[in-house]
Structure formats: structure tokens, C-alpha cells
Scaffold this active site. Structure first.
Site, short mmCIF file in Angstrom:
data_model
loop_
_atom_site.label_atom_id
_atom_site.label_comp_id
_atom_site.label_asym_id
_atom_site.label_seq_id
_atom_site.Cartn_x
_atom_site.Cartn_y
_atom_site.Cartn_z
N TYR A 186 0.86 -1.19 0.00
CA TYR A 186 0.00 0.00 0.00
C TYR A 186 0.89 1.23 0.00
O TYR A 186 1.52 1.55 1.01
CB TYR A 186 -0.90 -0.04 1.23
CG TYR A 186 -1.98 0.99 1.32
CD1 TYR A 186 -2.26 1.88 0.28
CD2 TYR A 186 -2.77 1.07 2.46
CE1 TYR A 186 -3.27 2.82 0.39
CE2 TYR A 186 -3.79 2.00 2.58
CZ TYR A 186 -4.04 2.87 1.54
OH TYR A 186 -5.05 3.79 1.65
N LYS A 237 -1.49 -1.40 -4.03
CA LYS A 237 -2.56 -0.40 -4.01
C LYS A 237 -1.87 0.95 -4.13
O LYS A 237 -1.12 1.37 -3.25
CB LYS A 237 -3.37 -0.48 -2.72
CG LYS A 237 -4.48 0.58 -2.68
CD LYS A 237 -5.28 0.55 -1.38
CE LYS A 237 -6.32 1.67 -1.39
NZ LYS A 237 -7.08 1.75 -0.10
#
Length: 299
Positions: free
Chosen positions: A142, A170
């Protein structure tokens, strides 16, 4: 027109960064979570990301995180993937959460860069490798430097892509060139983490999105990807444009997406509940604006 990646998306294409429902008293609402999860999957979500930023991970306990994964797994079965947010600023704690998520039934883990301490790139790489080695679950990194203070640099991602369990990113870096560099040189599955980038990143080979706005309009966001995959790129662009007003109000209004999502979900009679402090609920004017934009989008 399909995406350019030769590897099937590891967690599906349309993922929702699901809120964590609480009761009126602020306790974890597992019944509400199951109902919301079932509705999201029925409306087109391939996967659910639990206990991420939108899921208020900083203010939920380790036990609540595990209970949430188990409850949602029970509700959706094998109809959707479950990715559990396990990232913290402490490597040992992150490893603990990753192993707990695996035991609770998650299909993968979302690991954010350690925040506040701002480790250099070599330490950041070591952190991610240790977490990836700790369980048998695939890892979605992330990258959200606006919150963590630390970017996962493209060169670091290129090295981490060599780890067999680090499979996805992400992306909230707002570095479109950097994302394309990694896409072109690895098989990492990129997921847009900013709803305004859902179509743009998908068009250059991303796997899909992890969306906060999907909490309230899952079918409308899924339709963007479906139109693109069918070859109707003009329709995909139009659908993305139609969602822009709601995306802006939910994600760029000065309030966290958790606050706006819960405010609108509650207005629609769906499981949400309060946010936990230090967050505060959206005011009436904000909720009315969100409801009006929602109605314009869904027709």
C-alpha cells in the site's frame, strides 16, 4: 479490450475498501459488516479490503480485526476475495496481524508503509520482506505517501516484485509515470487506490481498483471496468466522468473518506454506525450534499 497484464488479477478487479460498521455505542457491528459485505459482493465487488484506511484500522483492536475477517468470510464464502489490512508502524506487530489474518480466513494482506518513523528505502524493503515471509498469504503493498510520509520508490517496488508472495500494489502515490514504470517491468498487479484514477490506471494495464466510493456505488464503478473490457472505451470514460462529482465530494472535500462513506451509508439506511475518535461524523449539510450527488449518479 482487456488490460495488458498477462497475469490474472490476484484478488479480482473491483475491490471495495470496506468501512467497518459499528453499533450506536461504538462497538464492532459484525452483523452489520456481514450484511454490508454481502450487499457489496452481490452488487459486483470481486473483493473486499478490510481494516484499511477506510476501515479505521488505527482505532480497531487486533481481536476486532480478526473477528471482522472471520465474520465477512462467513458472509461471502468464496464469492469474493478478502484482503486484510495488517500494516502498522511496527514490523513485529504487522507480522502478528498477518498471521492472525491468515488464521481468520483472509485471502491476502494489505501492508502499508510504516508511518511516522519514515524508514529509508532499505529498511522499508526489509520490513515488507519480513511480513511477506511471515505467512503463506499473498501481499498487496500500500503506497500512500500522503498519509505515511514515506514513498515506496519505483526501484524498491522493482526489487520487491521478485518476492514470490508480493503480488500487488494499491497505488495512492499520484505518480502515474512511476506506476507505469513498475507495470512495464514487473508482473505486480496494480490497483488504483484513488477513485479518480480507476479508469486511467486500468487503461495502462492495472488490475483494477480498491475503492472507498464503492461502499455506496459498487455497481456504477464496476460498470466502468466492464465497459472498458468490452471495448467501449467511450462509454467507460463517460461512466467514469459521471462518477466524478461523487468521487470529489467523498474523497476531496477535506474530510476522510471514512467519514463521508459512513455518513452517506447511514443516510441510505445501510450498516455504518459512528466513526471512532479522533474522527468526527459528517455534518448535515455534508450528508445532504452527498445524498444529492448520489441520487444524480444512480438516477
Amino acid at each position: 479490450m482487456a488490460t495488458t497484464s498477462s497475469v490474472p488479477p490476484p484478488f479480482g478487479r473491483a475491490l471495495c475498501a470496506m468501512i467497518t460498521p459499528f453499533t450506536g455505542s461504538g462497538a464492532l457491528d459484525l452483523d452489520g459488516a456481514q450484511g454490508l459485505a454481502d450487499g457489496l459482493v452481490s452488487a459486483g465487488c470481486d473483493g473486499l479490503v478490510l481494516s484499511g484506511t477506510t476501515g479505521e484500522s488505527p482505532t480497531t483492536s487486533d481481536a476486532e480485526k480478526a473477528d471482522l475477517v472471520a465474520a465477512v468470510r462467513e458472509a461471502v464464502g468464496e464469492r469474493a476475495s478478502i484482503v486484510a489490512g495488517v500494516g502498522t508502524f511496527d514490523t513485529r506487530h504487522t507480522v502478528h496481524l498477518a498471521t492472525a489474518a491468515e488464521k481468520a480466513g483472509a485471502d491476502g494482506v494489505l501492508v502499508v508503509s510504516p508511518y511516522y518513523s519514515r524508514p529509508p528505502q532499505d529498511a522499508l524493503e526489509a520490513h515488507f520482506r519480513e511480513v511477506a515471509d511471515a505467512s503463506g498469504l499473498p501481499v498487496m503493498l500500500y503506497d500512500i505517501p500522503g498519509r505515511t510520509g514515506t514513498r515506496i520508490e519505483p526501484d524498491t517496488l522493482l526489487r520487491l516484485a521478485e518476492h514470490p508472495r508480493i503480488v500487488a500494489v494499491k497505488d495512492c502515490s499520484y505518480d502515474f509515470l512511476g506506476a507505469q514504470k513498475v507495470l512495464s517491468r514487473t508482473e505486480l498487479a496494480y490497483y488504483a487506490g484513488c477513485d479518480e484514477h480507476n479508469l486511467a490506471l486500468y487503461a495502462v494495464g492495472a488490475a483494477g481498483y480498491v475503492s472507498t466510493v464503492a461502499n455506496v456505488v459498487p455497481a456504477q464503478l464496476r460498470a466502468v471496468l466492464d465497459a472498458f473490457d468490452s471495448g467501449d472505451t467511450a462509454e467507460a470514460a463517460l461512466l467514469q466522468q459521471r462518477a466524478t462529482e461523487l468521487v470529489e465530494l467523498m474523497m476531496a472535500s477535506g474530510l476522510p473518506g471514512t467519514v463521508t462513506a459512513k455518513g452517506l451509508l447511514a443516510e441510505l439506511g445501510l450498516p455504518a454506525g459512528p466513526v471512532r475518535a479522533p474522527l468526527r461524523p459528517a455534518d448535515r449539510e455534508t450528508v445532504d450534499g452527498l445524498r444529492a450527488a448520489y441520487e444524480r449518479l444512480v438516477g
